[in-house]
Design a protein around this motif. Structure first.
Motif, PDB file in Angstrom:
ATOM      1  N   UNK A  58       2.730   3.231  -2.109  1.00  0.00           N
ATOM      2  CA  UNK A  58       1.333   2.935  -1.790  1.00  0.00           C
ATOM      3  C   UNK A  58       1.189   1.428  -1.613  1.00  0.00           C
ATOM      4  N   UNK A  59       0.696   1.027  -0.469  1.00  0.00           N
ATOM      5  CA  UNK A  59       0.622  -0.388  -0.125  1.00  0.00           C
ATOM      6  C   UNK A  59      -0.768  -0.903  -0.507  1.00  0.00           C
ATOM      7  N   UNK A  60      -0.851  -1.592  -1.638  1.00  0.00           N
ATOM      8  CA  UNK A  60      -2.141  -1.998  -2.185  1.00  0.00           C
ATOM      9  C   UNK A  60      -2.329  -3.506  -2.283  1.00  0.00           C
ATOM     10  N   UNK A  61      -1.291  -4.241  -2.608  1.00  0.00           N
ATOM     11  CA  UNK A  61      -1.450  -5.679  -2.835  1.00  0.00           C
ATOM     12  C   UNK A  61      -1.733  -6.407  -1.527  1.00  0.00           C
ATOM     13  N   UNK A  62      -2.456  -7.524  -1.632  1.00  0.00           N
ATOM     14  CA  UNK A  62      -2.725  -8.344  -0.441  1.00  0.00           C
ATOM     15  C   UNK A  62      -1.415  -8.805   0.182  1.00  0.00           C
ATOM     16  N   UNK A 105      -3.130   2.920   2.507  1.00  0.00           N
ATOM     17  CA  UNK A 105      -1.966   2.771   3.367  1.00  0.00           C
ATOM     18  C   UNK A 105      -0.717   3.166   2.588  1.00  0.00           C
ATOM     19  N   UNK A 106       0.087   4.002   3.207  1.00  0.00           N
ATOM     20  CA  UNK A 106       1.277   4.546   2.554  1.00  0.00           C
ATOM     21  C   UNK A 106       2.502   4.342   3.436  1.00  0.00           C
ATOM     22  N   UNK A 152      -3.574   7.818  10.532  1.00  0.00           N
ATOM     23  CA  UNK A 152      -2.952   7.181  11.680  1.00  0.00           C
ATOM     24  C   UNK A 152      -1.520   6.795  11.353  1.00  0.00           C
ATOM     25  N   UNK A 153      -0.603   7.123  12.238  1.00  0.00           N
ATOM     26  CA  UNK A 153       0.834   6.853  12.036  1.00  0.00           C
ATOM     27  C   UNK A 153       1.189   5.614  12.837  1.00  0.00           C
ATOM     28  N   UNK A 154       1.584   4.551  12.163  1.00  0.00           N
ATOM     29  CA  UNK A 154       1.972   3.303  12.818  1.00  0.00           C
ATOM     30  C   UNK A 154       3.492   3.278  12.958  1.00  0.00           C
ATOM     31  N   UNK A 155       3.968   3.290  14.199  1.00  0.00           N
ATOM     32  CA  UNK A 155       5.421   3.290  14.423  1.00  0.00           C
ATOM     33  C   UNK A 155       5.897   2.002  15.091  1.00  0.00           C
ATOM     34  N   UNK A 156       4.969   1.119  15.429  1.00  0.00           N
ATOM     35  CA  UNK A 156       5.351  -0.140  16.076  1.00  0.00           C
ATOM     36  C   UNK A 156       5.609  -1.155  14.971  1.00  0.00           C
ATOM     37  N   UNK A 157       6.785  -1.047  14.393  1.00  0.00           N
ATOM     38  CA  UNK A 157       7.177  -1.850  13.226  1.00  0.00           C
ATOM     39  C   UNK A 157       8.670  -2.134  13.271  1.00  0.00           C
ATOM     40  N   UNK A 158       9.070  -3.180  12.593  1.00  0.00           N
ATOM     41  CA  UNK A 158      10.481  -3.452  12.341  1.00  0.00           C
ATOM     42  C   UNK A 158      10.786  -2.860  10.965  1.00  0.00           C
ATOM     43  N   UNK A 159      11.419  -1.674  10.908  1.00  0.00           N
ATOM     44  CA  UNK A 159      11.604  -1.010   9.618  1.00  0.00           C
ATOM     45  C   UNK A 159      12.460  -1.792   8.633  1.00  0.00           C
TER      46      UNK A 159
END
Length: 209
Positions: A58-62, A105-106, A152-159
């Motif tokens: 879980x993406x919580x921190x700034x 955001x997960x 929403x699925x974000x796939x435009x990322x550098x994994x």
């Protein structure tokens, strides 16, 4: 119960039609009990060898959210550079992420090294573990929609960069970055179709061998 009513089947079809990828979110918080009810559907999902390889951050921190957003912005700029002319102009006008507004955001990972399941079904096709994670995400997505939540699925990322920023274990592979929240508006038409990027096929093509 082994048989469902025609009304239930109609509702299920409508649910799939209204699933739609959401990029425009209100910033209103999501009730924790509601979110947990949706997340619990992961536990109902099928998985190869009953390995249950999904892992959720879980993406919580700034700090983490800023890193993820910067990752998207850099990857999106690179993607835009791959187009030219009218296609580039159209791409530049697309909203491809709800990361600035989505309250939840997960980052969903696959544990490629999990010992659970003892490798059953994955020895010849190890990618089945990741397919299992995708199946679980789909169940979560549909459950969220029944409550009115958008995903929403974000796939435009550098994994690889995201893995480093989120300090994910080395054996974990990024499958999805999900934005979750209340949609600004509801639509049963994919945003890319509305923008004229691509059309959905009207029928399924099936070949015989």
């Amino acid at each position: 119960m082994t048989e469902f009513t025609s009304d239930f089947r109609d509702d299920l079809t409508r649910l799939m039609q209204w699933r739609r990828d959401v990029r425009r979110f209100r910033t209103d918080p999501v009730d924790e009990a509601l979110l947990q009810a949706c997340l619990d559907t992961f536990l109902l999902a099928p998985s190869v060898g009953l390995s249950e390889p999904w892992r959720v951050l879980r993406i919580e921190s700034d700090e983490a959210r800023t890193a993820a957003l910067k990752n998207f912005e850099a990857a999106n700029a690179t993607a835009l550079a791959g187009y030219d002319g009218d296609r580039a102009a159209l791409y530049a006008g697309l909203k491809l992420s709800g990361m600035k507004d989505a309250p939840v955001q997960l980052a969903i990972y696959c544990d490629d090294a999990t010992a659970k399941g003892a490798g059953l079904g994955a020895a010849t096709m190890p990618e089945m573990r990741r397919y299992s994670v995708v199946g679980a995400i789909t169940q979560f997505w549909l459950a969220a929609r029944t409550y009115g939540l958008g995903v929403g699925w974000v796939s435009i990322l550098d994994p690889e960069q995201l893995n480093r920023d989120l300090k994910a274990p080395e054996d974990w592979s990024l499958v999805a970055y999900l934005c979750i929240g209340w949609p600004e508006e509801l639509s049963d038409t994919p945003e890319l179709a509305k923008a004229g990027w691509e059309d959905r096929d009207a029928s399924l093509s099936i070949q015989s061998r």
